[in-house]
Write a protein that holds these residues in place. Structure first.
Motif, PDB file in Angstrom:
ATOM      1  N   MET A   1     105.177  11.070 -30.536  1.00 49.61           N
ATOM      2  CA  MET A   1     105.842  12.166 -31.361  1.00 49.61           C
ATOM      3  C   MET A   1     105.288  13.552 -30.456  1.00 49.61           C
ATOM      4  SD  MET A   1     105.419  11.087 -35.195  1.00 49.61           S
ATOM      5  CE  MET A   1     105.875  12.688 -35.948  1.00 49.61           C
ATOM      6  N   ASP A   2     106.185  14.364 -30.708  1.00 50.46           N
ATOM      7  CA  ASP A   2     105.627  15.863 -30.161  1.00 50.46           C
ATOM      8  C   ASP A   2     104.389  16.263 -30.828  1.00 50.46           C
ATOM      9  OD1 ASP A   2     107.452  18.855 -29.888  1.00 50.46           O
ATOM     10  OD2 ASP A   2     105.361  18.579 -29.408  1.00 50.46           O
ATOM     11  N   PRO A   3     103.239  16.584 -30.210  1.00 51.73           N
ATOM     12  CA  PRO A   3     102.169  16.917 -30.807  1.00 51.73           C
ATOM     13  C   PRO A   3     102.268  18.294 -31.800  1.00 51.73           C
ATOM     14  CG  PRO A   3     101.761  16.442 -28.571  1.00 51.73           C
ATOM     15  CD  PRO A   3     103.253  16.502 -28.894  1.00 51.73           C
TER      16      PRO A   3
ATOM     17  N   LYS B   1     102.506  17.329 -35.415  1.00 48.64           N
ATOM     18  CA  LYS B   1     101.311  16.975 -36.234  1.00 48.64           C
ATOM     19  C   LYS B   1     101.470  15.511 -37.011  1.00 48.64           C
ATOM     20  CE  LYS B   1      99.560  21.750 -36.346  1.00 48.64           C
ATOM     21  NZ  LYS B   1      98.773  22.858 -37.429  1.00 48.64           N
ATOM     22  N   GLY B   2     102.291  14.645 -36.314  1.00 47.72           N
ATOM     23  CA  GLY B   2     102.639  13.710 -37.180  1.00 47.72           C
ATOM     24  C   GLY B   2     103.329  13.745 -38.219  1.00 47.72           C
ATOM     25  N   VAL B   3     104.115  14.416 -38.594  1.00 44.55           N
ATOM     26  CA  VAL B   3     104.990  14.504 -39.841  1.00 44.55           C
ATOM     27  C   VAL B   3     106.317  14.438 -39.208  1.00 44.55           C
ATOM     28  CG1 VAL B   3     105.613  16.161 -41.432  1.00 44.55           C
ATOM     29  CG2 VAL B   3     103.346  16.300 -40.984  1.00 44.55           C
ATOM     30  N   ILE B   4     107.033  13.446 -39.951  1.00 42.78           N
ATOM     31  CA  ILE B   4     108.539  13.220 -39.914  1.00 42.78           C
ATOM     32  C   ILE B   4     109.111  13.695 -41.012  1.00 42.78           C
ATOM     33  CG2 ILE B   4     110.233  11.611 -39.274  1.00 42.78           C
ATOM     34  CD1 ILE B   4     108.217   9.757 -37.775  1.00 42.78           C
TER      35      ILE B   4
ATOM     36  N   ASP C   1      97.160   9.455 -37.624  1.00 40.59           N
ATOM     37  CA  ASP C   1      96.705   9.106 -36.089  1.00 40.59           C
ATOM     38  C   ASP C   1      95.677   7.880 -36.344  1.00 40.59           C
ATOM     39  OD1 ASP C   1      94.946  10.363 -33.548  1.00 40.59           O
ATOM     40  OD2 ASP C   1      96.590   9.304 -33.332  1.00 40.59           O
ATOM     41  N   VAL C   2      95.731   6.993 -35.467  1.00 43.71           N
ATOM     42  CA  VAL C   2      94.789   5.739 -35.290  1.00 43.71           C
ATOM     43  C   VAL C   2      94.141   6.046 -33.869  1.00 43.71           C
ATOM     44  CG1 VAL C   2      94.232   3.443 -35.370  1.00 43.71           C
ATOM     45  CG2 VAL C   2      95.963   4.360 -37.104  1.00 43.71           C
ATOM     46  N   ASN C   3      92.800   6.114 -33.837  1.00 42.43           N
ATOM     47  CA  ASN C   3      92.242   5.993 -32.620  1.00 42.43           C
ATOM     48  C   ASN C   3      92.902   4.691 -31.640  1.00 42.43           C
ATOM     49  OD1 ASN C   3      91.031   6.593 -30.402  1.00 42.43           O
ATOM     50  ND2 ASN C   3      88.928   6.945 -31.536  1.00 42.43           N
ATOM     51  N   ASP C   4      93.777   4.817 -31.222  1.00 40.45           N
ATOM     52  CA  ASP C   4      94.258   3.538 -30.411  1.00 40.45           C
ATOM     53  C   ASP C   4      94.545   3.988 -28.886  1.00 40.45           C
ATOM     54  OD1 ASP C   4      97.938   3.635 -30.994  1.00 40.45           O
ATOM     55  OD2 ASP C   4      96.432   5.312 -30.861  1.00 40.45           O
ATOM     56  N   ASN C   5      94.107   5.123 -28.595  1.00 38.23           N
ATOM     57  CA  ASN C   5      94.313   5.477 -27.205  1.00 38.23           C
ATOM     58  C   ASN C   5      92.885   5.658 -26.478  1.00 38.23           C
ATOM     59  OD1 ASN C   5      97.431   5.368 -26.478  1.00 38.23           O
ATOM     60  ND2 ASN C   5      97.231   6.441 -28.523  1.00 38.23           N
ATOM     61  N   SER C   6      92.670   5.260 -25.381  1.00 40.61           N
ATOM     62  CA  SER C   6      91.558   5.911 -24.780  1.00 40.61           C
ATOM     63  C   SER C   6      91.773   7.038 -23.721  1.00 40.61           C
ATOM     64  CB  SER C   6      91.084   4.725 -23.686  1.00 40.61           C
ATOM     65  OG  SER C   6      90.495   3.580 -24.500  1.00 40.61           O
ATOM     66  N   PRO C   7      90.857   7.845 -23.587  1.00 38.76           N
ATOM     67  CA  PRO C   7      91.069   8.895 -22.728  1.00 38.76           C
ATOM     68  C   PRO C   7      91.528   8.512 -21.163  1.00 38.76           C
ATOM     69  CG  PRO C   7      88.924   9.164 -23.772  1.00 38.76           C
ATOM     70  CD  PRO C   7      89.360   7.661 -24.064  1.00 38.76           C
ATOM     71  N   GLN C   8      92.310   9.249 -20.630  1.00 43.31           N
ATOM     72  CA  GLN C   8      92.840   9.011 -19.504  1.00 43.31           C
ATOM     73  C   GLN C   8      92.928  10.386 -18.609  1.00 43.31           C
ATOM     74  OE1 GLN C   8      94.160   6.116 -18.467  1.00 43.31           O
ATOM     75  NE2 GLN C   8      93.722   5.140 -20.430  1.00 43.31           N
ATOM     76  N   TYR C   9      92.266  10.185 -17.277  1.00 45.55           N
ATOM     77  CA  TYR C   9      92.119  11.070 -16.564  1.00 45.55           C
ATOM     78  C   TYR C   9      93.359  11.580 -15.909  1.00 45.55           C
ATOM     79  CZ  TYR C   9      86.715  11.117 -16.280  1.00 45.55           C
ATOM     80  OH  TYR C   9      85.798  11.247 -16.575  1.00 45.55           O
TER      81      TYR C   9
ATOM     82  N   ALA D   1      95.768  10.460 -25.635  1.00 44.63           N
ATOM     83  CA  ALA D   1      96.951  10.565 -26.154  1.00 44.63           C
ATOM     84  C   ALA D   1      97.070  10.574 -27.715  1.00 44.63           C
ATOM     85  CB  ALA D   1      98.044   9.177 -25.913  1.00 44.63           C
ATOM     86  N   ASP D   2      96.031  10.442 -28.365  1.00 45.83           N
ATOM     87  CA  ASP D   2      95.981  10.550 -29.639  1.00 45.83           C
ATOM     88  C   ASP D   2      96.009  11.852 -30.094  1.00 45.83           C
ATOM     89  OD1 ASP D   2      93.511   7.962 -29.607  1.00 45.83           O
ATOM     90  OD2 ASP D   2      95.447   7.712 -30.508  1.00 45.83           O
ATOM     91  N   GLN D   3      96.682  12.323 -31.205  1.00 48.78           N
ATOM     92  CA  GLN D   3      97.231  13.591 -31.441  1.00 48.78           C
ATOM     93  C   GLN D   3      96.162  14.447 -32.665  1.00 48.78           C
ATOM     94  OE1 GLN D   3     101.158  13.862 -32.396  1.00 48.78           O
ATOM     95  NE2 GLN D   3     101.966  13.087 -30.445  1.00 48.78           N
ATOM     96  N   THR D   4      95.234  13.700 -33.008  1.00 48.14           N
ATOM     97  CA  THR D   4      94.327  14.517 -33.970  1.00 48.14           C
ATOM     98  C   THR D   4      92.981  15.031 -33.165  1.00 48.14           C
ATOM     99  OG1 THR D   4      93.575  12.512 -34.901  1.00 48.14           O
ATOM    100  CG2 THR D   4      95.463  13.611 -36.113  1.00 48.14           C
ATOM    101  N   ASP D   5      92.599  16.089 -33.559  1.00 50.52           N
ATOM    102  CA  ASP D   5      91.122  16.555 -33.037  1.00 50.52           C
ATOM    103  C   ASP D   5      90.224  15.311 -33.221  1.00 50.52           C
ATOM    104  OD1 ASP D   5      91.365  19.929 -33.595  1.00 50.52           O
ATOM    105  OD2 ASP D   5      92.358  18.923 -32.192  1.00 50.52           O
ATOM    106  N   LEU D   6      90.220  14.615 -34.328  1.00 47.59           N
ATOM    107  CA  LEU D   6      89.171  13.624 -34.498  1.00 47.59           C
ATOM    108  C   LEU D   6      89.386  12.329 -33.546  1.00 47.59           C
ATOM    109  CD1 LEU D   6      86.866  12.763 -36.314  1.00 47.59           C
ATOM    110  CD2 LEU D   6      88.590  11.562 -37.751  1.00 47.59           C
TER     111      LEU D   6
END
Length: 1306
Positions: free
Chosen positions: A645-647, A650-653, A679-687, A714-719
């Protein structure tokens, strides 16, 4: 005039007729030049003049002469080396002019170097890195940029401006003072809503000025970096408050209603948030967990008890930070959360009696009805209302009758929804008989349609007794239909009654009962036509049928009645109603969503009007979800991925679900469905950078930015997407890493530790770093970063020391002679060489070079300049001061100077050169004997080596030129051998006669003299010998010691040469001392000879020196040198020749006699001379004819005419008529003989006197009254004074001081 007056007259004539050649004059002292003149451009012109119009040669010298080159013939000076006012703003050179006669005339010329705008401003104090709190007040000075311009005047005035601010929206935040460079905040900063970082490009421009003839503005740019520091200045913000939350009534205590989430917008602070319920319209129903924000049920509650607040509880939720903000308080925010209380079927129907808007619960009612009333006729006076407080279908109820008389009556309606009026109508008229029962009893039972709730109301019906003859209707019950919400006046049915009584025929009127129904329906009184009175209130969904009693009244007002059953026909006027206006669901990404959407339609059940179908309105995300058309169950269609989704969402549809009925036309309603994809922390940071990453950093700069690594989670929340960079390996404590956000993710800025300075020259030139980018869930990505330490060109080049070359003079030389090879330890360097100055060792003295023999190319090649000949004899060493410059220097000094010593190797390449001492020699032939020196020649070999320069002389030929023709003579003249060498390397020899010269040869000898060195190199010179006899010798007297005269010989020669235009040769200088003199008198013997062999005798010299022009120009100078007179009789100085001594010995006796005789004659002559001159003085003064008298200043004497010993000399020629003849006989005291040539002093012309010419001041005589005592004592003085009176004041008196002669000599 006698012989004793001759010297005085000669002296007078000499002073008034002196003449000389003039010295050139340099008419300049100051030249202004601009520093932007290019090499080869015209600089200035040496302005000089020569009164004699002699051709001039020009030159320059001095330490600053290296900037210029001069055309020796024209005096034009051009630029040789670029000027730089900033390094030297005032140059000093010596301008040289030579007219070929005198020595160089030198004058200092000051050259102010004028400024050109050739320098750009230079910033100081870089870098401009500033950290500033986001709440810093407007008008605060953040920093001050400072730049200086080394130019002068307007070009040195620096002004500042901002060229660019990154990001662009920061351009209005900062103001830069154009004059002071002060950067001031003019807008508010905000770490959260605006950028946390700004880059300002500052432009410093000078005031502009001329450069190479064009107006140029120089400018320089520098960057300032401003980092905004976050402060706690923003209240917390709720993230997920819905428009409304929902929970069913009677829910268990502790049941979760909704979890509120809030965050601290100060992302740089990110304070912890605590939650509380600040206020509510229904206290103690709900509670909130302080730490998590979870809202739950605190006390069980009944929806029906909250109907006064529309079953909606409003909570004022407060989110508070834990730390004090910038204002010293705990920041907080309050927001409303409406909670809709959902209904459950927990209430049954109840009976009420309502008056207007007031309803009272009641279980017993009383009404009345006429006996035998028609079927369907409603019992009068009953006001019964059934209410079920539940909502929707939970409020549906069913009505039925019970009791003893239930068979006689019906209840209407049979069912209701929520709230309904209830009537009891006649079912069986026969059972309603007053004669049988006057009161009848029934019970109305209300049952909940979907729950076990029942309510009972007792109805007492009083039966009215009536007359039996009354109008009758054909049918007891009539059925009619009318659409709900029809127009007023709509026809329902026409029903007529008949009455057996004939009188009532045509008089029957109609009315509807009960009266309450007349608000909906009415009947035309005359014809029985029933019509709709208020169609807007007919609503199938409220009441689907009406039972009307149509009464027919006869004339006696007896009533007949019938029942009219009006069925309200349902139309599709009810659109489906969503149970909620907004549905909100929360689902974690990668999970399945099931959300029940429910709508109800108030139209008739089981008809197309009430059948509902669901579908999703097309939108961006509509294809990601499906809904079951009949049930309204909303599900996701495929996996839910928050990162897709577009960041900004903010995850709202947001979906819109439509509920449409099947009626015609179809009606629909919609509900907004908000689906929050957690958002679930399902992505690792990518350079974002390709690996491996390579950065270059300059050495020796602590704290410098090495480079930035970009990473994105790619996760969309600051956390979940916050990335922290860390160096895990390879740093060796040399680098630190800071994390910051940027538009696409996070940036990790690798910087050199400020406490560390990298050194390229150390062993570690490359660092292999491992950098982890980790999110808060410990998911990470690793990249390898190579940091290469770049060499900074910060070490000055090294000029080779002790560089020495040996170069043969006047030879073919290699090109180049040698190359300067500087060293530079820096990796990247570009060396160029520049010649700074040249010095030469000439004649043992080190100083400026007369010529530029060598040059240094930019590549370091030392080359000889072909336009000049390298000559050891001029200079034997050359010292080249050169500079090696590293053009790539970035820091520190970029150049080093050094000296290249070039030894000039002498070769025998020079022939001896004659040195002209004088143009010709004067030979007194009667004095020349064998071995007599008649001339002297000088030569110098420029070679330095003693062997190479040794010179010998010989006379090749002798020619005689006389009045009788030209003759070649035998070589009776020869040169002395060996020649003598003096300390300056000059060889000299005498030309001597090998025989006594013939006295009858009058003319000149031309000698060809050859000077040779040992290698046979030779040169020829011609020596002229002018033969004269002693009669041309003139004696000059000076009232000065011999030593003083010798010192002044050069000046005396120059003055006499200028006056007579002849070559002046001095032969002897000796002292003539007289006993009566207190001062020493020196006699200088001289010849005045011309190149053609002629000479001036005493009379000729006297005549020339007798002119006023010479007197005006040179009289005072000779007087200053002690000159007192001229004579032709010269006394030889003693001890010059053996023959003279012999002659003196032979004539000793005669000498004694002469002395005695002379003394006697002198005494007698003096006495008679005074008397005779006194007698003829007046006549002489009155009658004298002044042949050459000139007006002009007098020649000052040592005493005035009135003083004893005055020596008045008139500027005139004395007529021979006035000569008393006392000077006819000469004596040894009157004439002095010349010395022989043997003792002729070899006088060389000295340097020309540079003493300025002094104007001879006129000495004014005092005027005396004729009647006063005459101040003149001597007769001649009195006579002359009397004559002066007659001549008047306009005729100046002429006097000449001659301390060697007083009036007693007359």
């Amino acid at each position: 005039m006698g012989r004793m007056g001759t010297p005085l007259l000669l002296l007078f004539s000499f002073l008034v007729s002196a003449y000389c050649n003039s010295v050139p004059v340099i008419n300049m002292a100051l030249v202004e030049l601009r520093e932007d003149l290019r090499v080869g451009e015209h600089a200035f012109q040496i302005i000089a003049s020569d009164p004699d119009n002699d051709p001039l040669t020009y030159g320059i010298s001095g330490t600053d002469a290296r900037y210029f080159e001069v055309n020796n013939a024209t005096g034009e000076v051009k630029i040789k080396t670029l000027l730089d006012r900033e390094s030297k703003d005032l140059l000093l050179i010596d301008a040289l002019v030579n007219d070929g006669v005198y020595a160089d005339v030198t004058k200092s010329v000051y050259i102010p170097v004028l400024d050109a705008n050739d320098n750009a401003p230079v910033f100081s104090g870089l870098p401009y890195n500033v950290e500033v709190l986001e709440n810093v007040p407007i008008s605060t000075q953040l920093f001050k940029a400072s730049a200086t311009d080394s130019d002068f005047g307007q070009a040195s005035i620096v002004s500042y401006k901002i060229d660019e601010v990154v990001p662009n929206d920061g351009v209005d935040l900062f103001s830069l003072s154009a004059t002071t460079g002060s950067v001031v905040l003019v807008g508010t900063l905000n770490y959260t809503e605006k950028s946390p970082f700004y880059q300002i490009r500052i432009n410093a421009s000078d005031g502009g000025g001329k450069l190479h003839g064009e107006d140029v503005v120089q400018s320089t740019a520098a960057f300032a970096f401003i980092t905004v520091k976050d402060v706690a200045d923003i209240n917390p913000q709720f993230l997920n408050l819905p428009n409304i939350a929902a929970i069913d009534e009677n829910s268990d205590v502790g049941k979760s209603v909704f979890t509120v989430r809030a965050r601290d917008p100060d992302t740089g602070v990110n304070d912890k948030i605590l939650y509380s319920i600040e206020n509510t319209n229904a206290p103690n129903l709900f509670q909130i967990t302080e730490e998590t924000g979870e809202i739950s049920v605190k006390t069980k509650f009944d929806r029906e008890e909250l109907l006064d607040i529309d079953a909606t509880v409003i909570l004022h939720i407060k989110a508070s930070e834990t730390q004090l903000n910038v204002d010293g308080v705990i920041a907080s925010t309050i927001s409303e959360l409406p909670i809709s209380i959902g209904d459950i079927n927990d209430n049954g129907p109840e009976f009420y009696e309502c008056e207007s808007e007031t309803c009272t619960q009641k279980n017993s009612f009383t009404g009345k009805v006429d006996e035998h009333s028609s079927v369907g006729l409603a019992v009068n006076d009953l006001n019964i209302r059934v209410k079920d407080p539940d909502q929707g279908q939970n409020s549906r109820f069913i009505l039925e009758l019970a009791g003893p008389d239930k068979d006689a009556f019906l209840v209407s309606p049979s069912s209701g929804l929520g709230d309904s009026f209830v009537q009891v109508t006649i079912k069986d008229p026969d059972l309603v008989d007053y004669e049988e029962k006057t009161v009848m009893y029934v019970q109305i039972i209300a049952k909940d349609a979907s729950a076990d709730f029942t309510a009972t109301a007792s109805v007492t019906i009083k039966i009215n007794d009536i007359n039996d003859n009354f109008p009758l209707f054909e049918d007891n019950v009539y059925n009619a239909e009318v659409n709900e919400h029809c127009e007023n006046g709509t026809f329902v049915a026409t029903i007529k009654a008949t009455d057996a009584d004939a009188l009532d025929d045509g008089n029957i009127t109609y009315r509807l009962m009960p009266e309450s129904i007349r608000s909906l329906f009415d009947v035309y009184e005359k014809n029985g036509t029933i019509y709709v009175k208020n169609g807007g209130r007919l609503d199938w969904e409220g009441t689907n049928s009406y039972s009307l009693t149509l009464q027919a009244l006869d004339s006696k007002r007896q009533i007949g009645s019938t029942v009219v059953m009006i069925d309200i026909m349902d139309i599709n006027d009810q659109k489906p109603e969503m149970n909620r206006e907004v549905y909100e669901a929360y689902v974690k990404e990668n999970s399945n969503l099931e959300l029940q959407i429910k709508a109800i339609d108030g139209d008739k059940p089981n008809t197309p009007n009430s059948k509902i179908q669901y579908h999703i309105q097309d939108s961006f995300f509509s294809s990601n979800f499906t809904i079951e058309p009949n049930t309204g169950l909303l599900k996701n269609n495929g996996e839910l991925d928050r990162e897709a989704m577009d960041p900004l969402l903010k995850g709202v549809i947001d979906l819109t679900v439509l509920a449409s009925d099947m009626g015609t036309p179809s009606l629909s309603s919609s509900a907004n469905v908000t689906i929050n994809i957690e958002d679930v922390n399902d992505n690792s940071p990518q350079y974002l950078d390709t690996a491996p990453k390579t950065f270059h950093v300059k050495e020796s700069e602590g704290g410098i930015l090495v480079g930035s690594l970009l990473a994105r989670d790619a996760d969309q929340t600051d956390l979940n997407n916050r990335i922290i960079f860390s160096i895990t390996d390879g740093s060796f404590g040399s680098f630190i890493l800071f994390s910051e956000t940027f538009s696409e993710g996070y940036r990790g800025n690798i910087t050199v530790d400020p406490a560390i300075e990298l050194d390229y020259e150390s062993d570690r030139k490359t660092f292999n770093l491992k950098v982890d980018a980790s999110d808060l869930g410990q998911k990470k990505a690793t990249i390898e970063v190579q940091v290469i330490v770049d060499d900074v060109n910060d070490t000055p080049p090294v000029f080779p020391s002790g560089m020495t070359l040996n170069v043969n003079e006047n030879s073919s030389l290699p090109d180049p002679l040698k190359t300067i090879e500087g060293k530079d330890v820096d990796t990247e360097h570009l060396l160029e060489y520049e010649l700074i100055s040249t010095e030469c060792q000439c004649s043992g003295t080190r100083g400026p070079c007369p010529e530029e023999w060598f040059k240094v190319e930019r590549n370091g090649d030392i080359k000889a300049i072909s336009s000049y000949d390298i000559d050891f004899e001029k200079c034997d060493k050359v010292f080249l001061t050169a500079m090696v410059v590293d053009l790539l220097t970035e820091k520190g000094k970029n150049s080093t100077e050094g000296i290249v010593t070039i030894n000039i190797v002498d070769i025998n390449d020079n022939a001896p050169e004659f040195i002209a001492s004088q143009e010709f020699y004067v030979v007194v032939i009667e004095k020349v004997e064998k071995g007599t020196s008649v001339a002297r020649v000088y030569a110098k070999d420029s070679d330095t080596d003693e062997k190479n320069r040794k010179t010998s002389f010989k006379v090749n030929t002798v020619h005689f030129i006389g009045s009788e023709g030209n003759f070649t003579e035998n070589l009776f003249l020869s040169a002395d051998s060996p020649a003598q060498e003096d300390a300056e390397g000059i060889f000299t020899t005498h030309i001597r006669s090998q025989k006594t010269m013939e006295n009858n040869k009058k003319g000149k000898y031309i000698l060809e003299v050859q000077a040779s060195n040992l290698d046979g190199l030779s040169s020829i010179s011609v020596v002229e010998l002018l033969t004269v006899d002693s009669s041309y010798r003139v004696s000059l007297r000076f009232n000065a010691p011999v030593s003083v005269v010798n010192e002044n010989l050069g000046q005396i020669r120059n003055i006499l040469t200028s006056a007579t235009k002849a070559t002046v040769e001095f032969f002897n200088v000796f002292s003539e001392t007289r006993a009566q003199r207190a001062e020493e008198t020196t006699v200088l013997e001289a010849y005045f000879v011309f190149r053609n062999g002629t000479a001036l005798d005493y009379d000729a010299v006297t005549s020339i020196l007798n002119s006023e022009e010479v007197y005006r120009e040179f009289g005072y100078q000779l007087t200053e040198l002690g000159f007192t007179g001229i004579s032709t009789t010269i006394t030889e100085s003693g001890g010059v020749k053996t023959e003279v001594f012999i002659m003196i010995g032979v004539m000793a006796a005669l000498a004694i006699v002469l002395v005695v005789t002379t003394i006697s004659l002198v005494c007698i002559r003096r006495n008679y001379k005074r008397k005779l001159k006194a007698a003829k003085a007046m006549n002489s003064a009155a009658t004298v004819v002044i042949q050459n008298q000139k007006t002009g200043p007098v020649v000052p004497g040592t005493n005035k005419y009135t003083k004893e010993g005055a020596n008045p000399v008139l500027n005139m020629n004395i007529d021979t008529a006035t000569d008393l003849g006392f000077d006819e006989d000469g004596s040894s005291a009157d004439r002095e003989s010349l010395n022989s040539l043997d003792y002729n002093i070899d006088m060389t012309m000295t340097e020309k006197d540079t003493m300025p010419m002094m104007v001879i001041e006129e000495e004014e005589e005092e005027e005396y009254d004729d009647r006063s005592d005459s101040p003149y004592i001597e007769p001649l003085g009195a006579a002359l004074a009397q004559r002066e009176k007659k001549r008047g004041a306009d005729s100046p008196g002429l006097t000449f001081a001659n301390p060697s002669i007083d009036t007693t000599d007359l």
